[in-house]
Scaffold this active site. Structure first.
Site, PDB file in Angstrom:
ATOM      1  CB  THR A  96      -3.372  -0.082  -6.930  1.00  0.00           C
ATOM      2  OG1 THR A  96      -3.275   0.005  -8.346  1.00  0.00           O
ATOM      3  CG2 THR A  96      -2.011  -0.551  -6.409  1.00  0.00           C
ATOM      4  CG  ASP A  97      -5.452  -2.193 -11.561  1.00  0.00           C
ATOM      5  OD1 ASP A  97      -4.629  -1.306 -11.227  1.00  0.00           O
ATOM      6  OD2 ASP A  97      -6.142  -2.111 -12.604  1.00  0.00           O
ATOM      7  CD  GLU A  98      -0.386   1.164 -11.262  1.00  0.00           C
ATOM      8  OE1 GLU A  98       0.820   1.197 -11.019  1.00  0.00           O
ATOM      9  OE2 GLU A  98      -1.010   2.124 -11.745  1.00  0.00           O
ATOM     10  CE1 TYR A 120       0.522   3.891  -5.684  1.00  0.00           C
ATOM     11  CE2 TYR A 120       0.106   2.685  -7.714  1.00  0.00           C
ATOM     12  CZ  TYR A 120      -0.355   3.258  -6.542  1.00  0.00           C
ATOM     13  OH  TYR A 120      -1.694   3.173  -6.225  1.00  0.00           O
ATOM     14  CE  LYS A 180      -1.764   1.177  -2.434  1.00  0.00           C
ATOM     15  NZ  LYS A 180      -2.407   1.969  -1.335  1.00  0.00           N
ATOM     16  N   PRO A 211       0.621  15.380 -23.500  1.00  0.00           N
ATOM     17  CG  PRO A 211       1.725  15.300 -21.427  1.00  0.00           C
ATOM     18  CD  PRO A 211       0.621  15.994 -22.158  1.00  0.00           C
TER      19      PRO A 211
HETATM   20  P1  NAD Z   1      -4.072  10.947  -3.860  1.00  0.00           P
HETATM   21  O1  NAD Z   1      -2.609  11.064  -4.136  1.00  0.00           O
HETATM   22  O2  NAD Z   1      -5.026  11.816  -4.574  1.00  0.00           O
HETATM   23  O3  NAD Z   1      -4.339  11.147  -2.288  1.00  0.00           O
HETATM   24  C1  NAD Z   1      -3.512  10.596  -1.305  1.00  0.00           C
HETATM   25  C2  NAD Z   1      -3.819  11.304   0.005  1.00  0.00           C
HETATM   26  O4  NAD Z   1      -2.972  10.732   1.027  1.00  0.00           O
HETATM   27  C3  NAD Z   1      -3.521  12.812  -0.013  1.00  0.00           C
HETATM   28  O5  NAD Z   1      -4.585  13.522   0.575  1.00  0.00           O
HETATM   29  C4  NAD Z   1      -2.251  12.935   0.803  1.00  0.00           C
HETATM   30  O6  NAD Z   1      -2.135  14.184   1.469  1.00  0.00           O
HETATM   31  C5  NAD Z   1      -2.389  11.779   1.785  1.00  0.00           C
HETATM   32  N1  NAD Z   1      -1.091  11.325   2.288  1.00  0.00           N
HETATM   33  C6  NAD Z   1       0.018  11.047   1.572  1.00  0.00           C
HETATM   34  N2  NAD Z   1       1.028  10.697   2.392  1.00  0.00           N
HETATM   35  C7  NAD Z   1       0.536  10.733   3.652  1.00  0.00           C
HETATM   36  C8  NAD Z   1       1.087  10.473   4.929  1.00  0.00           C
HETATM   37  N3  NAD Z   1       2.368  10.104   5.053  1.00  0.00           N
HETATM   38  N4  NAD Z   1       0.310  10.591   6.017  1.00  0.00           N
HETATM   39  C9  NAD Z   1      -1.000  10.969   5.890  1.00  0.00           C
HETATM   40  N5  NAD Z   1      -1.564  11.268   4.707  1.00  0.00           N
HETATM   41  C10 NAD Z   1      -0.809  11.139   3.606  1.00  0.00           C
HETATM   42  O7  NAD Z   1      -4.387   9.407  -4.081  1.00  0.00           O
HETATM   43  P2  NAD Z   1      -5.712   8.705  -4.642  1.00  0.00           P
HETATM   44  O8  NAD Z   1      -5.614   8.615  -6.108  1.00  0.00           O
HETATM   45  O9  NAD Z   1      -6.898   9.325  -4.023  1.00  0.00           O
HETATM   46  O10 NAD Z   1      -5.496   7.232  -4.054  1.00  0.00           O
HETATM   47  C11 NAD Z   1      -5.978   6.901  -2.758  1.00  0.00           C
HETATM   48  C12 NAD Z   1      -5.660   5.436  -2.473  1.00  0.00           C
HETATM   49  O11 NAD Z   1      -6.286   4.611  -3.446  1.00  0.00           O
HETATM   50  C13 NAD Z   1      -4.161   5.107  -2.543  1.00  0.00           C
HETATM   51  O12 NAD Z   1      -3.874   4.182  -1.525  1.00  0.00           O
HETATM   52  C14 NAD Z   1      -3.989   4.491  -3.912  1.00  0.00           C
HETATM   53  O13 NAD Z   1      -2.910   3.571  -3.915  1.00  0.00           O
HETATM   54  C15 NAD Z   1      -5.325   3.789  -4.089  1.00  0.00           C
HETATM   55  N6  NAD Z   1      -5.775   3.621  -5.490  1.00  0.00           N
HETATM   56  C16 NAD Z   1      -5.818   4.684  -6.342  1.00  0.00           C
HETATM   57  C17 NAD Z   1      -6.324   4.503  -7.641  1.00  0.00           C
HETATM   58  C18 NAD Z   1      -6.436   5.663  -8.618  1.00  0.00           C
HETATM   59  O14 NAD Z   1      -6.780   5.449  -9.771  1.00  0.00           O
HETATM   60  N7  NAD Z   1      -6.186   6.905  -8.218  1.00  0.00           N
HETATM   61  C19 NAD Z   1      -6.752   3.235  -8.054  1.00  0.00           C
HETATM   62  C20 NAD Z   1      -6.660   2.167  -7.155  1.00  0.00           C
HETATM   63  C21 NAD Z   1      -6.185   2.376  -5.881  1.00  0.00           C
HETATM   64  O1  DAU Z   2      -4.478   1.154 -11.895  1.00  0.00           O
HETATM   65  C1  DAU Z   2      -4.650   1.901 -10.737  1.00  0.00           C
HETATM   66  C2  DAU Z   2      -3.620   3.010 -10.681  1.00  0.00           C
HETATM   67  O2  DAU Z   2      -3.996   3.976 -11.646  1.00  0.00           O
HETATM   68  C3  DAU Z   2      -3.514   3.644  -9.302  1.00  0.00           C
HETATM   69  O3  DAU Z   2      -3.083   2.696  -8.372  1.00  0.00           O
HETATM   70  C4  DAU Z   2      -2.557   4.836  -9.331  1.00  0.00           C
HETATM   71  O4  DAU Z   2      -2.539   5.479  -8.062  1.00  0.00           O
HETATM   72  C5  DAU Z   2      -3.047   5.814 -10.389  1.00  0.00           C
HETATM   73  O5  DAU Z   2      -2.159   6.904 -10.483  1.00  0.00           O
HETATM   74  C6  DAU Z   2      -3.183   5.123 -11.739  1.00  0.00           C
HETATM   75  O6  DAU Z   2      -1.894   4.765 -12.262  1.00  0.00           O
HETATM   76  P1  DAU Z   2      -1.519   4.953 -13.820  1.00  0.00           P
HETATM   77  O7  DAU Z   2      -0.062   5.034 -13.936  1.00  0.00           O
HETATM   78  O8  DAU Z   2      -2.241   3.970 -14.650  1.00  0.00           O
HETATM   79  O9  DAU Z   2      -2.216   6.400 -14.069  1.00  0.00           O
HETATM   80  P2  DAU Z   2      -1.742   7.700 -14.872  1.00  0.00           P
HETATM   81  O10 DAU Z   2      -2.911   8.615 -14.940  1.00  0.00           O
HETATM   82  O11 DAU Z   2      -0.452   8.231 -14.358  1.00  0.00           O
HETATM   83  O12 DAU Z   2      -1.462   7.126 -16.331  1.00  0.00           O
HETATM   84  C7  DAU Z   2      -2.486   6.481 -17.069  1.00  0.00           C
HETATM   85  C8  DAU Z   2      -1.881   6.018 -18.373  1.00  0.00           C
HETATM   86  O13 DAU Z   2      -1.586   7.171 -19.165  1.00  0.00           O
HETATM   87  C9  DAU Z   2      -0.567   5.273 -18.232  1.00  0.00           C
HETATM   88  O14 DAU Z   2      -0.497   4.270 -19.234  1.00  0.00           O
HETATM   89  C10 DAU Z   2       0.501   6.335 -18.480  1.00  0.00           C
HETATM   90  C11 DAU Z   2      -0.174   7.248 -19.481  1.00  0.00           C
HETATM   91  N1  DAU Z   2       0.171   8.683 -19.422  1.00  0.00           N
HETATM   92  C12 DAU Z   2       0.143   9.299 -18.197  1.00  0.00           C
HETATM   93  C13 DAU Z   2       0.426  10.650 -18.095  1.00  0.00           C
HETATM   94  C14 DAU Z   2       0.422  11.327 -16.743  1.00  0.00           C
HETATM   95  C15 DAU Z   2       0.438   9.388 -20.570  1.00  0.00           C
HETATM   96  O15 DAU Z   2       0.445   8.821 -21.686  1.00  0.00           O
HETATM   97  N2  DAU Z   2       0.711  10.727 -20.475  1.00  0.00           N
HETATM   98  C16 DAU Z   2       0.730  11.386 -19.275  1.00  0.00           C
HETATM   99  O16 DAU Z   2       1.013  12.616 -19.244  1.00  0.00           O
END
Ligand code: NAD
Ligand code: DAU
Length: 349
Positions: free
Chosen positions: A130-132, A155, A159, A210
């Site tokens: 992730t970019d985080e 988180y 990562k 929210p």
């Molecule tokens: P998600 O939470 O939707 O999915 C995660 C999956 O991993 C689920 O299917 C869960 O059951 C599985 N999992 C969790 N713990 C496990 C374990 N101990 N053993 C086996 N499986 C397990 O997550 P996502 O949003 O699809 O993210 C996927 C990957 O991409 C993550 O590594 C996340 O850090 C990365 N990522 C996400 C985003 C985003 O915006 N969602 C952006 C950049 C990177």
């Molecule tokens: O940048 C990549 C990341 O993006 C991934 O690595 C993470 O897995 C993914 O969850 C996401 O993280 P964020 O924290 O940016 O995503 P989230 O959707 O939780 O929140 C997006 C923005 O919105 C953040 O600034 C928090 C805000 N937010 C979030 C929720 C859930 C709100 O204002 N209200 C909300 O209810």
């Protein structure tokens, strides 16, 4: 080629699994997932009967299980997405993030070190991050692959740690690795705890939406299929040992994004313009809330020819349509009913 994809029942993982299963019929794709609250096999019903797809229910924190499947299936490559992914949950329960994201990743690295020892150079471990990990930006600037790590939430700290372990395996043991760090994804199958699907669900049901703090935090949004396409390109053409940033060149302040979403949904639901904006509710800010993320993905664009294919207008419209058309998916996810799918479809075969 036999590819183990971890976390393939989750949001991004399910799109990656589908893309690989459909695009590469000669590859055997193994989806390893624990099926946590975020893992949902209903994300993959369209491909679950394909011959080149198998589901393995398992936990990456279980070293003995990994040893068994690496011994049995002789994977050629791993694409590692399994993780605890929600920042708010990491604030409430950091240890769960250390267990899966750090220990789970190290367990996978130990399994590949053992099972690929004889011809390590013929294998690949591709870690999805992730970019985080880069921390938080001010008003200006972009994260590049050279930006120093500065994770701020449990988180992102977990990562970042997993990224370091993957690089340590490259430098210490010569494991061929690739890492990509992506910005915020959105699209179908996104669990409705994250901002966009949560807001869509609440607007649909006329519940408060929210917004944390003043809604001034900025995220760079990428349509999930474009992330899956980038993973495909990096897996096949990226340089071993390298890192690639992936982003949408699409920065939005949270409040502006939510207002846009309200307007899009008013139009689609035939509501009066401005109706859904009244649902916006400012709530207490997230602890340690990173102000701004923005990605420079020029390395990926210039070296590997990838670029986002879906505009935000198109992507948001498709996403809203998907949630409005997939009531059953949303109902199962919000009620918890989706967890029965594995028992019904897999355990009685
Ligand atoms: P998600 O939470 O939707 O999915 C995660 C999956 O991993 C689920 O299917 C869960 O059951 C599985 N999992 C969790 N713990 C496990 C374990 N101990 N053993 C086996 N499986 C397990 O997550 P996502 O949003 O699809 O993210 C996927 C990957 O991409 C993550 O590594 C996340 O850090 C990365 N990522 C996400 C985003 C985003 O915006 N969602 C952006 C950049 C990177
Ligand atoms: O940048 C990549 C990341 O993006 C991934 O690595 C993470 O897995 C993914 O969850 C996401 O993280 P964020 O924290 O940016 O995503 P989230 O959707 O939780 O929140 C997006 C923005 O919105 C953040 O600034 C928090 C805000 N937010 C979030 C929720 C859930 C709100 O204002 N209200 C909300 O209810």
């Amino acid at each position: 080629m036999k590819i183990l994809i971890t976390g393939g029942a989750g949001f991004i993982g399910s799109h990656v699994v589908r893309l690989f299963v459909n695009k590469y019929p000669n590859y055997q794709i193994y989806n390893l997932d624990k099926l946590t609250y975020a893992g949902n096999l209903e994300n993959l019903t369209d491909i679950e009967h394909k011959e080149n797809y198998s589901f393995l229910k398992g936990d990456i924190t279980d070293a003995a299980y990994l040893d068994e499947i690496f011994g049995n299936y002789k994977f050629d490559a791993v694409i590692h997405l399994a993780a605890e992914s929600h920042v708010d949950r990491s604030i409430a329960d950091p240890l769960a993030f250390v267990q899966t994201n750090v220990i789970g990743t190290v367990n996978l690295l130990l399994a590949v070190k053992k099972h690929w020892a004889d011809d390590l150079e013929k294998h690949l471990f591709y870690h999805i991050s992730t970019d985080e990990v880069y921390g938080s930006l001010g008003e200006d600037g972009l994260f590049t692959e050279e930006t120093p790590y500065d994770p701020r939430s449990p988180y992102s700290a977990s990562k970042a740690s997993s990224d370091h372990f993957v690089r340590a395996w490259y430098h210490t043991y010569g494991l061929p690795v690739k890492i990509s760090n992506c910005s915020n994804n959105y699209g179908p199958n996104h669990f409705p705890e994250k901002l966009i699907p949560l807001a869509i669900n609440n607007i649909k049901n006329e519940r408060p939406v929210p917004v944390y703090g003043k809604g001034e935090n900025v995220r760079d949004w990428l349509y999930v299929l474009d992330h899956a396409r980038a993973i495909d390109v990096i897996f096949h053409n990226g340089k071993v040992g390298d890192t690639y940033n992936i982003g949408g060149i699409n920065e939005w302040k949270n409040l502006d994004l939510i207002e846009l979403l309200c307007d899009v949904m008013d139009e689609k639901l035939g509501r009066e313009k401005g109706h859904s904006r009244k649902l916006i509710t400012f709530v207490k800010d997230r602890a340690g809330h990173d102000l701004r993320y923005a990605i420079d993905s020029s390395k990926l664009v210039n070296e590997l020819g990838w670029k986002p294919s879906v505009t935000f207008e198109e992507g948001l419209s498709k996403t809203v349509d998907w949630y409005l058309e997939n009531n059953e998916w949303l109902e199962h996810v919000t009620s918890g009913n989706y967890t029965h799918y594995y028992e019904e479809q897999y355990t009685n075969r």
